[in-house]
Design a protein around this motif. Sequence first.
Motif, PDB file in Angstrom:
ATOM      1  N   ALA A 104     -16.098 -35.244  19.054  1.00  0.00           N
ATOM      2  CA  ALA A 104     -15.417 -33.949  19.137  1.00  0.00           C
ATOM      3  C   ALA A 104     -14.798 -33.579  17.789  1.00  0.00           C
ATOM      4  CB  ALA A 104     -14.353 -33.998  20.226  1.00  0.00           C
ATOM      5  N   PHE A 120     -15.460 -29.945  24.293  1.00  0.00           N
ATOM      6  CA  PHE A 120     -16.588 -30.831  23.950  1.00  0.00           C
ATOM      7  C   PHE A 120     -16.742 -31.921  25.015  1.00  0.00           C
ATOM      8  CE2 PHE A 120     -15.053 -29.463  19.688  1.00  0.00           C
ATOM      9  CZ  PHE A 120     -16.185 -28.765  19.296  1.00  0.00           C
TER      10      PHE A 120
ATOM     11  N   SER B  18     -23.385 -24.208  25.651  1.00  0.00           N
ATOM     12  CA  SER B  18     -23.948 -24.686  24.378  1.00  0.00           C
ATOM     13  C   SER B  18     -24.595 -23.546  23.614  1.00  0.00           C
ATOM     14  CB  SER B  18     -24.988 -25.780  24.616  1.00  0.00           C
ATOM     15  OG  SER B  18     -24.506 -26.701  25.526  1.00  0.00           O
TER      16      SER B  18
END
Lengths: 360, 375
Positions: A104, A120, B18
Amino acid sequence: MANTITSRQMAFTLFLTLTSITVVTIPGVMAETAGVGSWMPLLAMSVVFGVLAAVVASLQRAFPGMALYDYSRELVGKAGCFLIAVFYVVYFLTVDTYLCNAMAGMLQANFLFKTPYWAFLAAGLPVFGYLAYHGPVTVARIFELYGMVFLIALLLVHANMLIQGDLENILPLIVPSEVGRSFGAAGKTIIAFLGIEVLTVMPFPKKSKKAPRVAFITLLLVGIVYVLVVESSIMMVGLHEITFYEYPLLTAIRQVQLENIEFLRRVDMLYLTVGLMGIFAGMSVVYLAIVEYSGRLLPRVPRGGIVIGAGVVIFLLSLVGFGIQDFRDIIIEYITYGGLIAAGLIPVGLWIVAKVRKRV
Amino acid sequence: MCRKSIKLIAVLTLISLSASGCWDASPIEKNDITTTVLVDTAPGGYAFYTEIASLTGGGGGDEGGGSAPKSRVIYGEGPSFVDAREALERKSDKPVYLAGVQCVIFTERMAYSGIDEYMKRFRQNPRYRKTAMVAVTGEKPDDLFTAASDNNTLVGLVVNDTLESLVDLGQLYHMTMGDVLEIIACPCKGYLIPRIGLTEREHDIEVNGFCVMDGGICQGVIPMEEAEFIVYIRGNIPPFRYTMPYDKSSHTVELRLKRNPLKVDYADGQIKFDLSFACKADLLYMEDHPTISDDIMEDVEKRLGQRLEEEFSKVIRMSQEVYRLDYLKFHEAFRIRYPDEFEQMDWKEEYPNAQIKVDVEVNLTGSNIDYEPES
């Protein structure tokens, strides 16, 4: 479908696990501590850990289809086996916390500047957990496929770095007066070779005579890959300059220009996709190890529950880690010592016991 | 069925997160795409000029259909780099996007006062590309940007393309911000930064010399006419043409220079370098048409060798006597050959006293002239 892993799967599992996050940070560490002689401690330690990997593989081969937890009960009794399992759970939790923290931190510092740390983890951990849920054989199969892609991308990028970099930056290869200093940096390379302990959860088939030899050779090749990464990064960035960066491999890769290959012009983007998968692979396999050992310790809890529980613990520990200053530096020290026990002391001890009892 | 749906939703959520770059997603039109950063001194501090590329402009000005100009320049100054940057941000309507910077330009007064601090700032900023070209200019920043605007070009792209094309032609070597960082982190901090300016007639951007840098401080300027062989001394350059005065006329030759490995010797405290080149020369044409014979070819060959040795020696003398600074990278060869001795010595003190011998072995042919050697 076989429920054991092949030698090739073992080799790629080792390769991906060992080179996960360390490959990004090691050029700077080696340049600072070992100078132009960085290649010497890396190769020396690859031999040492190669022997340890061969010991672990030899043990796994002697007890086909079993994980270390299963056969350690036969070798050191119930209490010893329990202690070993608890140690591995704590150790792997620490390692995965470190990996999550480092992953991260790296993504935020280099690519996704505004994305919070927890995002993350929230995005990554379910994927790693999903892999871990499916067990070691599935993970090893995926690694066999992905390892090949990762290896090709890595060789492509670093071959270009060797061509574009400045050879003078890594010469002379040996400075007689600095050999002592170079080998003195061997301690800093230990973290780069930790990861062989994940083999303890991998079930080996009955007839895998060459497994110890393959494990040894894999570690030697990993050592060579580290040398390639360190030397090519120093060639690109410079021996002194590279020490200023927390993620020197990314700095080096960003200076590579593949002008003739249009779609690969941004090499750092290639690394962001293929290279980061290497880190994710390392995190997945450590997550798997936590699940495997926890599953043995808590046989009545369903595997899904263990996977979710482990994910929550890793998530919380990582968040705590972000709040601690110099967390990574502190935790690396614990992991180094813990890793020597997990990858060295315990397997070697068990191997000696097994040898005495004529099981290997 | 329910489990499959949950899996599907989870996968789609992860993919969309993402793909959107999470919190960092930002449309290109909502950023000020910077192509050049020019760093200058200002009264009591520093100044930044950033050239912002227009995403909608790029036409030929008013006469060409009324499209918007290709760029605009934002200026910010302050007592420190942080203040200057903040002033710049205040004048910018969108976040400044630095990954598109093609070239970082320092004004000459900035180079003389020192670029060290800015380089450290640059090192710490991962948003910059370390491969951005670097240049120094003696022009006033406003003149530079106005000339680019008049020509409807972007300074960053023009400077970058000019430098790149000269590198391809072998008249320059690559010098990026990453290279500067690499050198100033080393114990030997001598290097050269290309100097750019505007041509007198068309106000086009041209490379007109090199700034001699010692770490972050500029020590002087070498005009392009005197700098030609600085590039050639590094070797590995494409063939180039050279006009050699010969009696009352001149001969033009195409040279293929190959630098042999540099020989280094260190004995009794004296550093010696043996710099040698193998040179394949092709006589292309002459100012007049003298009768060419074997003797004349031999004489041209000999004189060419002497002339090239003289040119190289002049460049080396300049570095040793005028600037007393090793910007020609001799230290690398010495460090590799004598690492321990190098560690002990102050190279800056030793370099001006080093003996550097130059030897150019010329092999002359005349493929393009009316010349046939006697059989």
